[in-house]
Scaffold this active site. Structure first.
Site, PDB file in Angstrom:
ATOM      1  N   HIS A 282       0.887  -1.210   0.080  1.00  0.00           N
ATOM      2  CA  HIS A 282      -0.053  -0.065   0.036  1.00  0.00           C
ATOM      3  C   HIS A 282       0.763   1.296  -0.001  1.00  0.00           C
ATOM      4  O   HIS A 282       1.894   1.092   0.687  1.00  0.00           O
ATOM      5  CB  HIS A 282      -1.043   0.208   1.025  1.00  0.00           C
ATOM      6  CG  HIS A 282      -0.390  -0.021   2.552  1.00  0.00           C
ATOM      7  ND1 HIS A 282      -0.020   1.099   3.182  1.00  0.00           N
ATOM      8  CD2 HIS A 282      -0.068  -0.958   3.245  1.00  0.00           C
ATOM      9  CE1 HIS A 282       0.490   0.737   4.342  1.00  0.00           C
ATOM     10  NE2 HIS A 282       0.339  -0.634   4.482  1.00  0.00           N
TER      11      HIS A 282
ATOM     12  N   ASP B 249      -0.226   4.295   1.519  1.00  0.00           N
ATOM     13  CA  ASP B 249      -0.168   5.390   2.110  1.00  0.00           C
ATOM     14  C   ASP B 249       0.516   4.914   3.777  1.00  0.00           C
ATOM     15  O   ASP B 249       1.065   3.668   3.797  1.00  0.00           O
ATOM     16  CB  ASP B 249      -1.766   5.595   2.820  1.00  0.00           C
ATOM     17  CG  ASP B 249      -2.326   4.241   3.163  1.00  0.00           C
ATOM     18  OD1 ASP B 249      -1.925   3.147   2.534  1.00  0.00           O
ATOM     19  OD2 ASP B 249      -3.097   4.291   4.010  1.00  0.00           O
TER      20      ASP B 249
ATOM     21  N   ASP C 166       6.193   0.677   6.917  1.00  0.00           N
ATOM     22  CA  ASP C 166       4.849   0.258   6.605  1.00  0.00           C
ATOM     23  C   ASP C 166       4.152   1.293   5.675  1.00  0.00           C
ATOM     24  O   ASP C 166       3.609   2.102   6.185  1.00  0.00           O
ATOM     25  CB  ASP C 166       4.081   0.185   8.206  1.00  0.00           C
ATOM     26  CG  ASP C 166       2.748  -0.284   7.926  1.00  0.00           C
ATOM     27  OD1 ASP C 166       2.284  -0.780   6.885  1.00  0.00           O
ATOM     28  OD2 ASP C 166       1.883  -0.168   9.040  1.00  0.00           O
TER      29      ASP C 166
ATOM     30  N   GLU D  33      -5.084   1.886   2.826  1.00  0.00           N
ATOM     31  CA  GLU D  33      -5.002   0.628   3.610  1.00  0.00           C
ATOM     32  C   GLU D  33      -4.924   1.059   4.836  1.00  0.00           C
ATOM     33  O   GLU D  33      -5.410   0.244   5.959  1.00  0.00           O
ATOM     34  CB  GLU D  33      -3.639  -0.217   3.320  1.00  0.00           C
ATOM     35  CG  GLU D  33      -3.744  -1.484   3.701  1.00  0.00           C
ATOM     36  CD  GLU D  33      -3.072  -1.625   5.099  1.00  0.00           C
ATOM     37  OE1 GLU D  33      -3.116  -2.877   5.969  1.00  0.00           O
ATOM     38  OE2 GLU D  33      -2.636  -0.660   5.900  1.00  0.00           O
ATOM     39  N   GLU D  34      -4.398   1.970   5.421  1.00  0.00           N
ATOM     40  CA  GLU D  34      -4.308   2.271   6.987  1.00  0.00           C
ATOM     41  C   GLU D  34      -5.683   2.723   7.455  1.00  0.00           C
ATOM     42  O   GLU D  34      -5.808   2.809   8.673  1.00  0.00           O
ATOM     43  CB  GLU D  34      -3.168   3.206   7.122  1.00  0.00           C
ATOM     44  CG  GLU D  34      -1.810   3.039   6.921  1.00  0.00           C
ATOM     45  CD  GLU D  34      -0.959   1.869   7.605  1.00  0.00           C
ATOM     46  OE1 GLU D  34      -1.924   1.321   8.601  1.00  0.00           O
ATOM     47  OE2 GLU D  34       0.074   1.680   7.613  1.00  0.00           O
TER      48      GLU D  34
ATOM     49  N   ASP E  24       3.495  -6.931   3.627  1.00  0.00           N
ATOM     50  CA  ASP E  24       2.909  -6.017   4.752  1.00  0.00           C
ATOM     51  C   ASP E  24       2.556  -6.491   6.128  1.00  0.00           C
ATOM     52  O   ASP E  24       1.581  -6.404   6.478  1.00  0.00           O
ATOM     53  CB  ASP E  24       1.236  -5.364   3.914  1.00  0.00           C
ATOM     54  CG  ASP E  24       0.828  -4.149   5.104  1.00  0.00           C
ATOM     55  OD1 ASP E  24       1.688  -3.603   5.651  1.00  0.00           O
ATOM     56  OD2 ASP E  24      -0.431  -4.012   4.990  1.00  0.00           O
TER      57      ASP E  24
ATOM     58  N   HIS F  62       3.849   2.328  13.270  1.00  0.00           N
ATOM     59  CA  HIS F  62       2.670   3.086  13.718  1.00  0.00           C
ATOM     60  C   HIS F  62       3.384   3.731  14.961  1.00  0.00           C
ATOM     61  O   HIS F  62       2.541   4.295  15.816  1.00  0.00           O
ATOM     62  CB  HIS F  62       1.581   2.587  14.100  1.00  0.00           C
ATOM     63  CG  HIS F  62       0.707   1.928  13.017  1.00  0.00           C
ATOM     64  ND1 HIS F  62      -0.552   1.697  12.949  1.00  0.00           N
ATOM     65  CD2 HIS F  62       0.947   1.490  11.710  1.00  0.00           C
ATOM     66  CE1 HIS F  62      -1.139   1.422  11.960  1.00  0.00           C
ATOM     67  NE2 HIS F  62      -0.226   1.459  11.028  1.00  0.00           N
TER      68      HIS F  62
END
Length: 402
Positions: A98, A100, A129, A162-163, A186, A367
């Site tokens: 992904h 984003d 990520d 995706e997030e 991922d 994150h």
């Protein structure tokens, strides 16, 4: 995709005499990763990233199309679909990552340490990520083309958003996809780790409506919405319900002023379970408990739900898993199959009949501003992708999913 839980590891073998490990360009990996990290690409703001990846994929010979997913959500870019025909027999292999990144993501900078660790400057996430996955896909294809290796036909989906509950891949038109097997890059964890099972995620919103009144002069005339919501929260079990299921109330909003009995209070939360039926069952328990609390407080309740993703399990006997295991074995990389409580674009692939797994691709402490990766992990992940794309079609194309 984030946290995972160990299921078991499968055996691996040493590299046979004479077997060549395809070397990749470590310097190029680092430079491309740094280049991508420097691009701001928040969810629904992936325009610059999409333009850059379109340019790179086109240069590699792919036919590239961008869909209208961004318009659905008011974003500025869509999902990227790319196709490159191959020489080896068999249906295409689908690779996905992904575009984003989570916040704080503005003005990211990749800093390469002497030991090969790559971090941000500590004020933002790194974006491994999922730029580690994007980088591994691009480098694998470059290496294959440079060495003129015969390969399967390749499909790529670089998804937006995706997030935020895999929204980009949710609205993708899967009639474009010819592949029946997908490898989604991922996942955190050691390279060689793959998630075969992921949860259903049910989001819920509970709106408690009471009656406003002056808290000093006439509190008895009011119906305290926050009080009703508080009673509701304390009536349910939160945290880890069992080994398969978690519950959380993460947001609460209500009240206008300190001296007004609050008329409205909103609770927002989620239920996750590896078993879809268990997620629905737990959600209904919460609904019933909230209805009881509202009635006892003489408040009204509006309870709504939506799905973030739907549970799946890809069996170890599925060709997509066997192909991954063989690639790792040939590289002497141990395999570890896990289940995860994080959703990914693979949840949507499985919903649309594509047998997929989620591969670890060199992301740690995601994150957070402590997020990091390592050049060795990026290189090993790239080598696995090369193996996947250049292996003959030894396994049947139909996967085993449920």
């Amino acid at each position: 995709m984030k946290q995972q839980f160990r299921k078991h590891s499968s055996p691996h073998r040493k590299i046979k005499a004479g077997m060549v490990i395809r070397m990749v360009n470590r310097k190029r990996i680092i430079e491309e990763f740094k280049e991508l990290v420097a691009i701001d690409s928040p969810s629904f703001g992936e325009r610059e990233m999409a333009d850059m990846l379109t340019k790179k994929l086109t240069a590699l010979g792919f036919q590239v199309e961008e869909d209208g997913a961004g318009k659905v959500y008011g974003g500025n870019a869509g999902n990227l679909y790319a196709y490159l025909p191959g020489e080896l027999e068999g249906p295409p292999i689908l690779l996905s990552a992904h575009m984003d990144t989570v916040e704080p993501s503005r003005n990211k900078k990749a800093i390469v340490k002497e030991d090969g660790t790559i971090t941000s400057d500590g004020t933002t996430v790194l974006g491994a990520d999922d730029l580690s996955g994007v980088t591994a896909i691009l480098e694998a294809i470059r290496s294959i083309k440079e060495e003129k290796l015969p390969h399967r036909s390749i499909e790529i989906l670089f998804a937006i958003a995706e997030e935020v509950y895999i929204r980009g891949s949710e609205v993708f038109d899967y009639s474009f996809i010819k592949a029946r097997e997908a490898y989604v890059l991922d996942l955190s964890g050691e390279i060689g780790t793959a998630a075969l099972k992921a949860p259903t995620l049910v989001s819920f919103e509970a709106v408690f409506t009471g009656k406003a009144a002056h808290a000093g002069f006439a509190p008895e005339e009011g119906i305290h919405a926050i009080g009703a919501a508080a009673k509701a929260i304390t009536s349910i079990q939160m945290g880890r319900i069992d080994k398969e299921t978690t519950v959380n109330v993460g947001l609460i909003e209500g009240g206008l002023a300190k001296n007004i009995v609050p008329e409205t209070c909103i609770l927002k939360g989620e239920v996750r379970s590896i078993r879809h039926e268990k997620a629905l069952e737990e959600t209904e328990k919460i609904r019933a408990a909230f209805e009881k609390s509202a009635a006892e407080s003489k408040a009204k309740l509006t309870f709504t739900t939506s799905y973030g993703c739907l549970a799946y399990e890809t069996k170890e006997e599925a060709p997509v898993v066997k192909r991954f295991a063989k690639a790792c074995q040939e590289l002497s990389i141990p395999t570890l199959y896990v289940e995860t409580f994080g959703g990914s674009d693979n949840n949507n692939f499985v919903r649309n009949g594509i047998s997929g797994i989620v591969m670890a691709c060199g992301m740690s402490d995601v994150h957070s501003t402590k997020e990091h990766t390592h050049i060795n992990d990026l290189e090993k992940c790239t080598q696995i992708v090369i193996k996947l794309l250049t292996s003959k079609n030894e396994f049947e194309s139909e996967g085993l999913i449920q």
